[in-house]
Design a protein around this motif. Structure first.
Motif, PDB file in Angstrom:
ATOM      1  N   PRO A 252      25.801  38.512  34.615  1.00 46.23           N
ATOM      2  CA  PRO A 252      25.894  38.940  35.859  1.00 46.23           C
ATOM      3  C   PRO A 252      26.588  38.069  36.687  1.00 46.23           C
ATOM      4  CG  PRO A 252      23.317  39.198  35.880  1.00 46.23           C
ATOM      5  CD  PRO A 252      24.279  39.022  34.408  1.00 46.23           C
ATOM      6  N   ASP A 253      26.538  36.962  36.061  1.00 50.24           N
ATOM      7  CA  ASP A 253      27.437  35.708  36.195  1.00 50.24           C
ATOM      8  C   ASP A 253      28.408  35.708  35.529  1.00 50.24           C
ATOM      9  OD1 ASP A 253      25.133  34.127  37.978  1.00 50.24           O
ATOM     10  OD2 ASP A 253      25.201  32.897  35.903  1.00 50.24           O
ATOM     11  N   VAL A 254      29.034  37.146  34.587  1.00 49.98           N
ATOM     12  CA  VAL A 254      29.946  37.014  34.021  1.00 49.98           C
ATOM     13  C   VAL A 254      31.349  37.935  34.866  1.00 49.98           C
ATOM     14  CG1 VAL A 254      31.458  37.793  32.085  1.00 49.98           C
ATOM     15  CG2 VAL A 254      29.782  36.169  31.751  1.00 49.98           C
ATOM     16  N   VAL A 255      29.792  39.259  35.169  1.00 48.37           N
ATOM     17  CA  VAL A 255      30.336  40.341  36.075  1.00 48.37           C
ATOM     18  C   VAL A 255      31.435  39.481  37.585  1.00 48.37           C
ATOM     19  CG1 VAL A 255      30.133  42.373  37.181  1.00 48.37           C
ATOM     20  CG2 VAL A 255      29.617  42.070  34.849  1.00 48.37           C
ATOM     21  N   ASN A 256      30.329  39.032  37.680  1.00 47.62           N
ATOM     22  CA  ASN A 256      31.111  38.284  39.234  1.00 47.62           C
ATOM     23  C   ASN A 256      32.089  37.156  38.559  1.00 47.62           C
ATOM     24  OD1 ASN A 256      28.978  39.203  40.656  1.00 47.62           O
ATOM     25  ND2 ASN A 256      27.734  37.263  40.050  1.00 47.62           N
ATOM     26  N   ASP A 257      32.373  36.478  37.747  1.00 49.24           N
ATOM     27  CA  ASP A 257      33.462  36.030  37.643  1.00 49.24           C
ATOM     28  C   ASP A 257      35.049  36.675  37.503  1.00 49.24           C
ATOM     29  OD1 ASP A 257      31.720  33.180  38.158  1.00 49.24           O
ATOM     30  OD2 ASP A 257      31.606  33.168  35.930  1.00 49.24           O
ATOM     31  N   ILE A 258      34.943  37.641  36.899  1.00 46.50           N
ATOM     32  CA  ILE A 258      35.609  38.678  36.585  1.00 46.50           C
ATOM     33  C   ILE A 258      36.400  38.971  37.721  1.00 46.50           C
ATOM     34  CG2 ILE A 258      36.330  40.937  35.865  1.00 46.50           C
ATOM     35  CD1 ILE A 258      33.883  40.704  34.022  1.00 46.50           C
ATOM     36  N   TRP A 259      35.925  39.104  39.020  1.00 48.47           N
ATOM     37  CA  TRP A 259      36.503  39.240  40.347  1.00 48.47           C
ATOM     38  C   TRP A 259      37.831  38.357  40.602  1.00 48.47           C
ATOM     39  CZ3 TRP A 259      36.575  44.080  42.382  1.00 48.47           C
ATOM     40  CH2 TRP A 259      36.061  45.038  42.132  1.00 48.47           C
ATOM     41  N   ILE A 260      37.502  37.183  40.153  1.00 47.66           N
ATOM     42  CA  ILE A 260      38.505  36.076  40.538  1.00 47.66           C
ATOM     43  C   ILE A 260      39.793  36.222  39.579  1.00 47.66           C
ATOM     44  CG2 ILE A 260      39.323  33.531  40.675  1.00 47.66           C
ATOM     45  CD1 ILE A 260      36.271  32.953  40.855  1.00 47.66           C
ATOM     46  N   PRO A 261      39.557  36.864  38.601  1.00 40.04           N
ATOM     47  CA  PRO A 261      41.443  36.187  37.996  1.00 40.04           C
ATOM     48  C   PRO A 261      41.861  38.086  38.016  1.00 40.04           C
ATOM     49  CG  PRO A 261      39.348  36.247  36.531  1.00 40.04           C
ATOM     50  CD  PRO A 261      38.224  36.212  37.814  1.00 40.04           C
ATOM     51  N   LEU A 262      40.573  38.845  38.862  1.00 36.67           N
ATOM     52  CA  LEU A 262      41.081  40.236  38.746  1.00 36.67           C
ATOM     53  C   LEU A 262      41.686  40.633  39.727  1.00 36.67           C
ATOM     54  CD1 LEU A 262      41.206  43.353  38.466  1.00 36.67           C
ATOM     55  CD2 LEU A 262      39.127  43.149  39.622  1.00 36.67           C
ATOM     56  N   LEU A 263      41.065  39.910  40.976  1.00 34.41           N
ATOM     57  CA  LEU A 263      42.491  40.207  42.367  1.00 34.41           C
ATOM     58  C   LEU A 263      42.785  38.903  42.129  1.00 34.41           C
ATOM     59  CD1 LEU A 263      38.875  39.160  45.119  1.00 34.41           C
ATOM     60  CD2 LEU A 263      39.924  41.184  43.885  1.00 34.41           C
ATOM     61  N   LEU A 264      43.569  38.242  41.509  1.00 31.03           N
ATOM     62  CA  LEU A 264      44.294  37.566  41.431  1.00 31.03           C
ATOM     63  C   LEU A 264      45.502  37.931  40.686  1.00 31.03           C
ATOM     64  CD1 LEU A 264      46.140  34.517  41.931  1.00 31.03           C
ATOM     65  CD2 LEU A 264      45.052  33.521  39.673  1.00 31.03           C
ATOM     66  N   SER A 265      45.150  37.869  40.108  1.00 32.83           N
ATOM     67  CA  SER A 265      46.138  39.737  38.724  1.00 32.83           C
ATOM     68  C   SER A 265      46.602  40.381  39.747  1.00 32.83           C
ATOM     69  CB  SER A 265      45.456  40.361  37.502  1.00 32.83           C
ATOM     70  OG  SER A 265      44.933  39.071  36.594  1.00 32.83           O
ATOM     71  N   LEU A 266      45.926  40.906  40.140  1.00 35.78           N
ATOM     72  CA  LEU A 266      46.029  41.944  41.136  1.00 35.78           C
ATOM     73  C   LEU A 266      47.579  41.904  42.379  1.00 35.78           C
ATOM     74  CD1 LEU A 266      43.220  44.309  42.365  1.00 35.78           C
ATOM     75  CD2 LEU A 266      45.373  44.826  40.857  1.00 35.78           C
ATOM     76  N   LYS A 267      47.080  40.701  43.024  1.00 38.82           N
ATOM     77  CA  LYS A 267      47.896  39.255  44.132  1.00 38.82           C
ATOM     78  C   LYS A 267      49.573  39.006  43.732  1.00 38.82           C
ATOM     79  CE  LYS A 267      46.980  35.613  45.784  1.00 38.82           C
ATOM     80  NZ  LYS A 267      46.791  34.204  46.245  1.00 38.82           N
ATOM     81  N   VAL A 268      49.301  38.511  41.980  1.00 34.71           N
ATOM     82  CA  VAL A 268      50.110  38.802  41.196  1.00 34.71           C
ATOM     83  C   VAL A 268      51.306  38.931  41.174  1.00 34.71           C
ATOM     84  CG1 VAL A 268      51.227  37.695  39.042  1.00 34.71           C
ATOM     85  CG2 VAL A 268      49.672  35.829  40.728  1.00 34.71           C
ATOM     86  N   ALA A 269      50.270  40.386  40.683  1.00 36.63           N
ATOM     87  CA  ALA A 269      51.376  41.515  39.710  1.00 36.63           C
ATOM     88  C   ALA A 269      51.866  41.966  41.753  1.00 36.63           C
ATOM     89  CB  ALA A 269      50.406  42.484  39.044  1.00 36.63           C
TER      90      ALA A 269
ATOM     91  N   THR B 154      44.951  34.353  35.309  1.00 35.53           N
ATOM     92  CA  THR B 154      45.240  35.943  35.439  1.00 35.53           C
ATOM     93  C   THR B 154      44.266  36.567  34.340  1.00 35.53           C
ATOM     94  OG1 THR B 154      47.222  36.079  34.331  1.00 35.53           O
ATOM     95  CG2 THR B 154      46.772  36.049  36.081  1.00 35.53           C
ATOM     96  N   LEU B 155      43.942  37.481  34.203  1.00 34.65           N
ATOM     97  CA  LEU B 155      43.254  38.464  33.673  1.00 34.65           C
ATOM     98  C   LEU B 155      43.860  38.489  32.172  1.00 34.65           C
ATOM     99  CD1 LEU B 155      42.554  41.634  34.937  1.00 34.65           C
ATOM    100  CD2 LEU B 155      41.049  40.572  34.950  1.00 34.65           C
ATOM    101  N   SER B 156      44.910  38.348  31.871  1.00 34.87           N
ATOM    102  CA  SER B 156      45.004  38.107  30.772  1.00 34.87           C
ATOM    103  C   SER B 156      45.129  36.878  29.697  1.00 34.87           C
ATOM    104  CB  SER B 156      46.569  38.695  30.680  1.00 34.87           C
ATOM    105  OG  SER B 156      47.563  38.031  31.274  1.00 34.87           O
ATOM    106  N   ILE B 157      45.316  35.745  30.955  1.00 30.96           N
ATOM    107  CA  ILE B 157      44.823  34.539  30.435  1.00 30.96           C
ATOM    108  C   ILE B 157      43.497  34.345  30.546  1.00 30.96           C
ATOM    109  CG2 ILE B 157      44.640  32.311  31.257  1.00 30.96           C
ATOM    110  CD1 ILE B 157      47.761  32.347  32.286  1.00 30.96           C
ATOM    111  N   ALA B 158      42.403  34.710  31.382  1.00 25.53           N
ATOM    112  CA  ALA B 158      41.437  34.522  31.133  1.00 25.53           C
ATOM    113  C   ALA B 158      40.654  35.473  29.727  1.00 25.53           C
ATOM    114  CB  ALA B 158      40.407  35.323  31.995  1.00 25.53           C
ATOM    115  N   ILE B 159      40.953  36.439  29.605  1.00 23.51           N
ATOM    116  CA  ILE B 159      41.130  37.637  27.941  1.00 23.51           C
ATOM    117  C   ILE B 159      40.410  35.725  26.922  1.00 23.51           C
ATOM    118  CG2 ILE B 159      41.959  39.086  26.528  1.00 23.51           C
ATOM    119  CD1 ILE B 159      42.108  40.845  29.361  1.00 23.51           C
TER     120      ILE B 159
END
Length: 237
Positions: A6-23, A184-189
């Protein structure tokens, strides 16, 4: 295969929202510059037109690290634009705004190519007729050329958004990898794979892949070729 906690799922929102903002911001910048450049190239008759087009398309084929290096030279503390921006208290390196600049540069050719093709498909006789009737060049562009080319431009915009969403190399060099600020998402991956966190990496990959597939399908639907293929299938049935 490890399942994400669950912690990982919650942490995904941060890079996801940042990626959407940047994109999102990168797509806005790439669209403004790409449409303007595409319009100029589509109406410019010169032997240098293809040369200029090739130079503007370079970010599509150059390695992302090369683009990142150029941006660092340009916007770094010792860069001529970087020093000028710092005099106004603006710094792009290691900020999400720097990530926007990097993503906008790599996404720019997507808009340029699609918009130029769309403008070339516009019937120039309609524009000439409007000009003969006394319509101003700006009005001809916004009332005739742009609406007729809009579907092709939108396809390019969607491709630019997908490209900006998945940008890695140039973004990493310019903005770095700061969790919560520039990751961002790609860097988080990349970081999850390096850390051996398979659960987080798998979930991040699935989210990114699903978003890109949806965007590409929508872009294909907007292109004239895609519409003709669907019309042909309906007619055949």
């Amino acid at each position: 295969m490890d399942s994400p906690s669950p912690d990982v799922v919650n942490d995904i929102w941060i890079p996801l929202l940042l990626s959407l903002k940047v994109a999102g911001w990168a797509t806005v910048l790439a669209t403004a510059g790409g449409v303007a450049a595409a319009w100029g190239l589509s109406r410019w008759s010169s032997r240098w037109c293809d040369v200029v087009d090739a130079l503007l398309t370079l970010p599509m084929v150059l390695p992302p690290t090369v683009i990142g290096y150029y941006l660092l030279v340009l916007f770094g503390r010792r860069g001529w634009l970087g020093e000028w921006l710092q005099s106004y208290g603006i710094e792009l390196v290691f900020t999400w705004q720097g990530a926007v600049a990097a993503a906008a540069v790599v996404a720019f050719p997507m808009v340029l190519k699609a918009a130029r093709a769309a403008f070339l498909d516009v019937d120039h006789r309609l524009e000439q007729a409007a000009a003969v009737l006394g319509v101003s060049p700006a009005a001809v562009f916004f009332r005739i050329s742009l609406p007729l080319a809009m579907r092709g431009i939108l396809a390019g915009v969607l491709l630019a958004f997908a490209r900006a969403l998945g940008e890695f190399g140039a973004t990493l060099m310019v903005a770095g990898n700061i969790p919560g600020r520039t990751q961002t998402l790609s860097i988080a991956i990349y970081e999850a794979v390096q850390a051996g966190n398979d659960g987080a990496a798998n979930l991040l990959v699935l989210v990114t892949s699903a978003a890109c597939v949806a965007i590409l399908c929508l872009a294909s639907w907007l292109t004239p070729g895609g519409r003709r293929r669907r019309s042909g299938r309906r007619s055949a049935s």
